[in-house]
Motif scaffolding. Structure first.
Motif, short mmCIF file in Angstrom:
data_model
loop_
_atom_site.label_atom_id
_atom_site.label_comp_id
_atom_site.label_asym_id
_atom_site.label_seq_id
_atom_site.Cartn_x
_atom_site.Cartn_y
_atom_site.Cartn_z
N GLY A 1 -11.79 -11.89 -66.02
CA GLY A 1 -11.87 -13.26 -66.32
C GLY A 1 -11.66 -14.21 -65.15
N VAL A 2 -10.65 -14.01 -64.38
CA VAL A 2 -10.21 -14.78 -63.26
C VAL A 2 -11.15 -14.44 -62.21
N LEU A 3 -11.83 -13.29 -62.11
CA LEU A 3 -12.87 -12.98 -60.97
C LEU A 3 -13.96 -13.63 -61.29
N VAL A 4 -14.47 -13.88 -62.51
CA VAL A 4 -16.01 -14.17 -62.82
C VAL A 4 -16.04 -15.93 -63.29
N MET A 5 -15.20 -16.37 -63.90
CA MET A 5 -15.18 -17.47 -63.98
C MET A 5 -15.61 -18.64 -63.38
N LYS A 6 -16.28 -19.65 -63.60
CA LYS A 6 -16.58 -20.52 -62.57
C LYS A 6 -15.69 -21.71 -62.33
N ASN A 7 -15.25 -21.84 -63.77
CA ASN A 7 -14.50 -23.14 -63.85
C ASN A 7 -12.80 -22.62 -63.47
N PRO A 8 -12.20 -23.33 -62.66
CA PRO A 8 -10.76 -22.75 -62.43
C PRO A 8 -9.86 -23.07 -63.49
N VAL A 9 -10.07 -23.96 -64.42
CA VAL A 9 -9.19 -23.82 -65.44
C VAL A 9 -9.52 -22.66 -66.54
#
Lengths: 188, 101
Positions: A27-35
């Motif tokens: 999830g950290v890797l692929v999420m576009k939104n930093p939140v």
């Protein structure tokens, strides 16, 4: 079956920890939104805390939740929202040609090498360590006392050094994040 | 009987790999810090696993210190990100190509 040679609860705990950890990491890797990345990071940290508890490091699991999930991730979220960068990150653009391929290859080689090394080498001899005087690690919360004794006797100088480090870090962060009024006025 | 230590070590290795890949490919300094946290957590997991396997409290004590250093590192790192953002209005590390502030 391989799985039946170990206790079922410990296998379930491991699967829970592994799922939490890896799903959060991806999830950290692929999420576009930093939140969203920061929230995935919390999931990973909880997974690692589960793994800590399963390996009788109860105090560290509590510190993991309090310090990491409770302080560091909140600091991340605070900075993300303070800067207002919670819009789409430039995930797709690839300024360096083939960066992903090279990164993926390097990571696969490193992790594969680590796992191959673990599969072949015999690091763990089962011998007691010398530093604890041959006292076995107590299971569960019994080793909080052992950890405290170790931190305040064997590692006392390192512990004092961390106190200085934290003070320096706090002062440095305040200095860095402080708005320089005099220089701003002279520039404008 | 508890699951073998190798399972946790492999989990930690994979977690480290995911963190390293993110650190190498993402551009936002904030995401890079998060991937750094993933790698630190992988190392912590390895230390705890070996502490259990070798029955040595030193591994857990080391994790304690790693956590303190990680907290200090994140504090200073985010301070730097805030300071850079004030000048450049961006957290992308690609735009930080010159030493001059």
């Amino acid at each position: 079956m391989l799985a039946l040679s170990y206790a079922v609860p410990s296998i379930l705990i491991f699967i829970t920890a592994a799922l939490l950890t890896l799903v959060g990491a991806f999830g950290v890797l692929v999420m576009k939104n930093p939140v969203h990345s920061a929230l995935s990071l919390i999931m990973t940290l909880f997974g690692v805390a589960v793994a800590f508890i399963a390996q009788s490091a109860d105090f560290l699991a509590a510190v993991q939740i309090i310090v990491y999930a409770g302080a560091i991730v909140v600091l991340f979220l605070f900075v993300i929202m303070f800067l207002g960068v919670d819009r789409n990150d430039t995930v797709r653009v690839d300024p360096l040609v083939g960066q992903r391929i090279f990164a993926g290859t390097g990571v696969v080689i490193t992790v594969g090498g680590l796992i191959a090394l673990m599969a072949r080498a015999h690091w763990v001899t089962g011998a007691m360590s010398v530093s604890t005087g041959g006292v076995a690690l107590a299971p569960g919360s019994g080793n909080v006392q052992q950890l405290g004794t170790a931190v305040f006797t064997t590692y006392i100088f390192a512990f004092e050094a961390t106190a200085a480090l934290l003070i320096i870090a706090v002062v440095g962060a305040v200095l860095l994040a402080r708005r320089e009024r005099t220089s701003d006025e002279s520039e404008s | 009987m508890n699951v073998p230590a190798a399972w946790y070590l492999i989990l930690a290795a994979i977690l480290f790999g995911v963190g390293a890949f993110g650190l190498l490919t993402r551009r936002s300094a904030l995401i890079m810090f998060m991937c750094l946290e993933l790698m630190l957590n992988a190392v912590n997991l390895t230390f705890v696993t070996f502490a259990r396997t070798l029955s040595d409290i030193g591994g857990q004590a080391t994790v304690f210190f790693v956590m303190v250093v990680a907290a200090a590192e994140v504090t200073v790192g985010l301070g730097i990100v805030v300071a850079i953002f004030r000048r450049r209005t961006s957290t992308s590390v690609d735009e930080l190509s010159e030493m001059k502030g």
